[in-house]
Each structure stands twice: as C-alpha cells, then as structure tokens.
Design an enzyme around this catalytic site. Sequence first.
Site, short mmCIF file in Angstrom:
data_model
loop_
_atom_site.label_atom_id
_atom_site.label_comp_id
_atom_site.label_asym_id
_atom_site.label_seq_id
_atom_site.Cartn_x
_atom_site.Cartn_y
_atom_site.Cartn_z
N GLU A 1 -1.51 5.45 -8.84
CA GLU A 1 -0.89 6.49 -9.41
C GLU A 1 0.00 6.11 -10.92
O GLU A 1 -0.41 6.61 -12.07
CB GLU A 1 0.44 6.95 -8.90
CG GLU A 1 0.57 8.39 -8.19
CD GLU A 1 1.43 8.54 -7.16
OE1 GLU A 1 1.21 9.19 -6.16
OE2 GLU A 1 2.60 8.13 -7.21
N CYS B 1 11.24 3.62 9.54
CA CYS B 1 12.67 3.81 9.47
C CYS B 1 12.85 4.59 8.49
O CYS B 1 14.15 4.80 8.18
CB CYS B 1 13.31 2.51 9.52
SG CYS B 1 13.38 1.53 8.09
N CYS C 1 9.01 3.31 4.21
CA CYS C 1 8.60 2.67 5.65
C CYS C 1 8.50 3.86 6.32
O CYS C 1 9.43 4.57 6.74
CB CYS C 1 9.77 1.78 6.12
SG CYS C 1 9.50 1.11 7.73
N MET D 1 0.77 -1.15 -0.05
CA MET D 1 -0.24 0.10 -0.01
C MET D 1 0.92 1.23 0.27
O MET D 1 1.95 1.20 0.46
CB MET D 1 -0.96 0.18 1.35
CG MET D 1 -2.13 -0.55 1.12
SD MET D 1 -3.13 -0.51 2.33
CE MET D 1 -3.97 1.14 2.31
N GLU E 1 -6.80 -2.88 -7.80
CA GLU E 1 -6.95 -3.65 -6.71
C GLU E 1 -7.51 -4.99 -7.16
O GLU E 1 -8.32 -5.94 -6.81
CB GLU E 1 -8.16 -3.09 -6.06
CG GLU E 1 -7.99 -1.79 -5.56
CD GLU E 1 -7.12 -1.52 -4.23
OE1 GLU E 1 -6.32 -2.45 -3.88
OE2 GLU E 1 -6.92 -0.23 -4.11
N VAL E 2 -6.29 -5.64 -8.16
CA VAL E 2 -6.84 -6.99 -8.91
C VAL E 2 -6.74 -8.02 -7.78
O VAL E 2 -7.17 -9.03 -7.98
CB VAL E 2 -5.86 -7.18 -10.03
CG1 VAL E 2 -4.25 -7.37 -9.43
CG2 VAL E 2 -6.46 -8.14 -10.88
#
Length: 194
Positions: A14, A139, A136, A8, A80-81
């Site tokens: 995009e 971090c 992330c 995600m 969203e396959v």
Amino acid sequence: MELVVGSMFSGKSEELIRRVKRSVIARRAVQVFKPTIDDRYGALVVRSHDGDSFVAVPVRSSGEILSRCEPETMVVAIDEVQFFDAHVVDVCRTLVQRGRRVICAGLDLDFRGEPFGPVPALLALAEKVDKLQAICVVCGEAGTRTQRIVNGVPAYYEDPVIMIGAQESYEARCRTCHQVPHRTGAAVPVRTGT
Ligand code: ADP
Ligand code: ZN
C-alpha cells in the site's frame, strides 16, 4: 534510498503504491520491479491486500533490475525485496549513485522471526526507513511478525520454506502470539539478542 518494512499485512505494498502514484503526479518517470517468485496477483502488477495496484516489471534476478531500468526512469521501486539475493544491495547503491530515487518494500523478518535475506543490509544503508505494523489477528495488539500455518498448525522452525502439497497460510501476529515450535530432536539455534 527509502525502505518500507514490516510483517505481512502491515501495509508495505500500500505504502509503496502510494509513493509511486505521488511520483507520477510529480511527473517523474517511475518503474516498479518485483521478483517473479511472487506471482500471487498475476505477473504484471504489484497489488496490496486492499486491492490497490500499479504496473510492475517481474524480474528473475536483481541484475535484471539494472538491465531493464530505462534511462529516463527517475524513481525505481522494488516490492518483495526480501526475495532477492544479496546482490540487490549493490543494485540499489548503483541506482542511487546514478541519481535515482530508490524505494524498496519487503519483510524484515521471515516466518521464524529471523532477519530476512538482504533486508538487514538495506535497513542499514537507507536514508529513510519506515517500519509498519499490522494488527495481531489473535489479540489485536501491534502485528510485527508473520505467523506461518501449515495444515492448520503453526509451522515448525525447521520446516522448509517451500513445502510441496501442504495447505499453507500466513497471519499477522504480535511477538507474544507468534508461535515457532521446534521439531523434537532438532538442535535449537542459539539466539543472540531478541
Ligand atoms: P503488505 O504489503 O505489508 O503485506 P498490504 O499493503 O498488501 O500489506 O495490505 C495491507 C492491508 O491489508 C491493510 O490496509 C488492511 O486492509 C489489510 N489487512 C488484512 N489483514 C490485516 C491485519 N491483520 N492487519 C492489518 N491490515 C490487514
Ligand atoms: Zn497478539
């Protein structure tokens, strides 16, 4: 057949929107499909987290993609396959056999870090694969996993995909910061590979 995968926030929507907009510039007839299960941003568009959007046809099953595909459509995009069943693989193959350019985007891994539904098969069959990375949020390294948070703590491996009444959110995280605890007493699944 083209596939765009990643966690995600990695920029899949995009990228899908970018490709379909370029197809429109090339004067190709385009249709974008998405599963009705994903109605985050209203039913009739796909929208990226950055706000860019394109009109989309919501469908309840992968079979509906074939029945709602117009004869003049040359480019078929599916967002969203991962939420479709295994039949979506045959749908993509059929469309490609009929001369369509097929662009799919979806999560490669679920919140547990396991391969997601039909995506592994699509990865194998696609001519072109782009694996995108987010950042992330813990971090700052490459975000390749989707962290699920339920009621403020990392979701358990054994948690059901839909938890009624729970406060849920998702974050992009790297492999090291991604946390999937097991419920005590639950059998820990044996993993092959990484
Ligand atoms: P996806 O479809 O893969 O979930 P989107 O295309 O909807 O991703 O959104 C990507 C956009 O999300 C990025 O361009 C950026 O503006 C935003 N974003 C928010 N959080 C993050 C993050 N942790 N890492 C990368 N991009 C993020
Ligand atoms: Zn990290």
